[in-house]
Design an enzyme around this catalytic site. Structure first.
Site, PDB file in Angstrom:
ATOM      1  N   MET A  36      45.765  36.418  37.116  1.00 40.66           N
ATOM      2  CA  MET A  36      44.827  35.343  37.460  1.00 40.66           C
ATOM      3  C   MET A  36      43.743  35.913  38.361  1.00 40.66           C
ATOM      4  SD  MET A  36      45.712  32.184  40.016  1.00 40.66           S
ATOM      5  CE  MET A  36      45.822  30.704  39.077  1.00 40.66           C
ATOM      6  N   ASN A  37      42.467  35.572  38.082  1.00 44.21           N
ATOM      7  CA  ASN A  37      41.444  35.828  39.102  1.00 44.21           C
ATOM      8  C   ASN A  37      40.603  34.575  39.333  1.00 44.21           C
ATOM      9  OD1 ASN A  37      40.541  37.394  36.559  1.00 44.21           O
ATOM     10  ND2 ASN A  37      38.634  37.458  37.644  1.00 44.21           N
ATOM     11  N   ASP A  38      39.319  34.642  39.321  1.00 49.15           N
ATOM     12  CA  ASP A  38      38.448  33.573  39.848  1.00 49.15           C
ATOM     13  C   ASP A  38      38.829  32.141  39.459  1.00 49.15           C
ATOM     14  OD1 ASP A  38      37.200  36.027  39.908  1.00 49.15           O
ATOM     15  OD2 ASP A  38      35.400  35.376  38.873  1.00 49.15           O
ATOM     16  N   ARG A  44      26.111  37.077  34.905  1.00 51.18           N
ATOM     17  CA  ARG A  44      27.266  36.206  34.629  1.00 51.18           C
ATOM     18  C   ARG A  44      27.537  35.178  35.721  1.00 51.18           C
ATOM     19  NH1 ARG A  44      29.494  41.587  35.085  1.00 51.18           N
ATOM     20  NH2 ARG A  44      30.424  41.877  37.140  1.00 51.18           N
TER      21      ARG A  44
HETATM   22  C1  FRU Z   1      34.599  38.192  39.636  1.00 52.21           C
HETATM   23  C2  FRU Z   1      34.366  38.516  38.173  1.00 52.21           C
HETATM   24  C3  FRU Z   1      33.239  37.675  37.596  1.00 52.21           C
HETATM   25  C4  FRU Z   1      33.572  37.650  36.134  1.00 52.21           C
HETATM   26  C5  FRU Z   1      35.075  37.585  36.158  1.00 52.21           C
HETATM   27  C6  FRU Z   1      35.751  38.274  35.008  1.00 52.21           C
HETATM   28  O1  FRU Z   1      35.894  38.467  40.039  1.00 52.21           O
HETATM   29  O2  FRU Z   1      34.091  39.886  38.002  1.00 52.21           O
HETATM   30  O3  FRU Z   1      31.953  38.191  37.875  1.00 52.21           O
HETATM   31  O4  FRU Z   1      33.016  36.566  35.477  1.00 52.21           O
HETATM   32  O5  FRU Z   1      35.487  38.181  37.369  1.00 52.21           O
HETATM   33  O6  FRU Z   1      37.117  38.001  34.999  1.00 52.21           O
END
Ligand code: FRU
Length: 440
Positions: A22-24, A144
């Site tokens: 999981m990220n953002d 992005r």
């Molecule tokens: C930030 C990021 C965003 C991108 C996403 C990809 O953590 O690099 O810029 O949209 O993660 O998972």
């Protein structure tokens, strides 16, 4: 799909998928009486991959239900990832604006795309995607994380980027309609040389008549972890390009990145949630799951500065209360609610088996905070004139510290498990609560 089996989760009250990466946080919204949080999710393994949008929903921001992923990387324009983005509700329909990521033989292509849903669960991608097919000329292919909003009858989006000269910038696009007519109207901010080559995940909002920009710079010199950190800027005006600015950190810890905010119409407030993790800093080992989201925090303006206290509903996690003592044992799912009565203190929270610890020492208007475990030994000193209260949330290896009702916060991982020993020196009063899990 509702996930009732709490013990399968690595963390108790922090949102994290059962397995995978999981990220953002993405697309935070309140839609038809329910809160929705989407997130960057790779269900296949514990590393970043072809991101899809994982999804949770809730009635109250405390009890969460896991939903099927909302967006999968299944179109030619997003085949290598449905990257971060935001949500907007228009005429009872929920729209998501996200970045389609596509790898090319040299480099990659990033375009901005739309999807919509009438029930908040099943999403359809727009047939005219991508709605913003190219970055502005002044921007490289790194383009992005659109944050969309409506103002004076028109749609706007801030989109993270990198200038041709390899400095972070935030691009503003505008349109009369959601699915067509998007055009570049200028940069909201151009970063100074040392402030990173790319600004990711921008967010732009008004609070009490002031306009703020949040961004997560990548490559900032001597800041954050490997140059990744999250910042806020004040007095950022639409229609102008800010080149001189003062940087404030959203969080002082080592594991906080890519925060996003949204307006909670139910309670008329703005809420922020961050990724409890950081690019390039994960203790992977054999964990089937990596990454979590922070507790929802309210965004408040106090004396010209943004404060981020935990939302008050978090108190619903409290199970039982014990009076805080100079020396005591607590569990690894606890909240310490401390009121400080003097001008100095020492607080130590220690894992009795592993010897990992958190230490806070305050004296002479200086606060030193350390997190030490087998992975990391991190200390930071900040100036702070007076400390009246501290709330600490401990969740099996994740710690969130809120100082003076969110004036300063620290989000940090630290291997604190099972029984923890607390030592507190100084004048104080307070309580300790055992906390329960996040799922119903
Ligand atoms: C930030 C990021 C965003 C991108 C996403 C990809 O953590 O690099 O810029 O949209 O993660 O998972």
């Amino acid at each position: 799909m509702t996930e009732f089996i709490r013990k399968k989760y690595r963390y108790s009250f922090h949102l994290s998928p059962e397995k995978g990466w999981m990220n953002d946080p993405n697309g935070l919204t309140f839609f038809k009486g329910r809160y929705h949080i989407f997130y960057q999710y790779n269900p296949d393994n514990n590393r970043p991959g072809k991101a899809c949008w994982g999804h949770y929903s809730s009635n109250d921001l405390v009890h969460w239900q896991s939903e099927e992923p909302a967006l999968l990387p299944d179109k030619e324009y997003d085949q290598d990832g449905c990257y971060s983005g935001s949500a907007i509700v228009v005429n009872d329909r929920l729209y998501l604006m996200y970045t389609g990521h596509k790898n090319l033989s040299s480099g990659y292509q990033e375009t901005q795309c739309l999807a919509y849903s009438d029930d908040g669960i099943k999403f359809y991608k727009s047939l005219v995607n991508p709605v913003i097919p190219y970055p502005p000329k002044q921007n490289t292919h790194r383009f992005r994380d659109p944050k969309i909003w409506k103002e004076n009858g028109q749609y706007f989006a801030v989109i993270g980027g990198e200038s041709i000269g390899h400095r972070g910038q935030v691009n503003v696009f505008k349109s009369n309609e959601l699915s067509c007519g998007w055009h570049f109207i200028g940069e909201l901010v151009k970063a100074k040389d040392k402030d990173g080559e790319m600004w990711e995940c921008p967010d732009y909002f008004e609070l009490a008549g002031n306009r703020f920009l949040l961004a997560s710079p990548k490559g900032m010199i001597n800041q954050g972890v490997n140059g990744f950190t999250s910042i806020w800027l004040k007095d950022v005006m639409l229609g102008q390009t800010l080149e001189e600015y003062q940087i404030h950190y959203v969080d002082e810890g080592q594991d906080f990145y890519a925060p996003q905010t949204f307006v909670d119409q139910k309670h008329n407030r703005r809420i922020l949630i961050g990724w409890f993790g950081m690019p390039g800093l994960q203790e992977l080992e054999n964990e089937p799951q990596v990454g979590a989201l922070t507790i929802p925090r309210e965004v408040r303006l106090k004396n010209g500065s943004l404060h981020f206290p935990p939302i008050r509903e978090i108190e619903e996690l409290r199970l039982d209360k014990t009076v805080l003592k100079k020396k005591m044992l607590i569990t690894d799912k606890s909240e310490l609610d401390i009121r400080l009565l003097g001008s100095s203190f020492l607080l130590l929270i220690k894992d009795l088996e592993k010897l990992s610890f958190i230490q806070m020492i305050y004296d002479n208007d200086e606060l030193s905070v350390s997190f030490c475990d087998k992975f990391r030994d991190f200390s930071k000193v900040i100036k702070i004139e007076k400390i009246t209260d501290i709330r600490i949330f401990i969740d099996q290896g994740l710690t969130e510290i809120f100082i003076n009702d969110g004036e300063k916060t620290f989000s940090n991982k630290c291997e604190l498990h099972d029984q923890l020993g607390v030592t507190l020196e100084g004048e104080f009063s307070g309580d300790v609560y055992r906390l329960r899990g996040k799922f119903c």
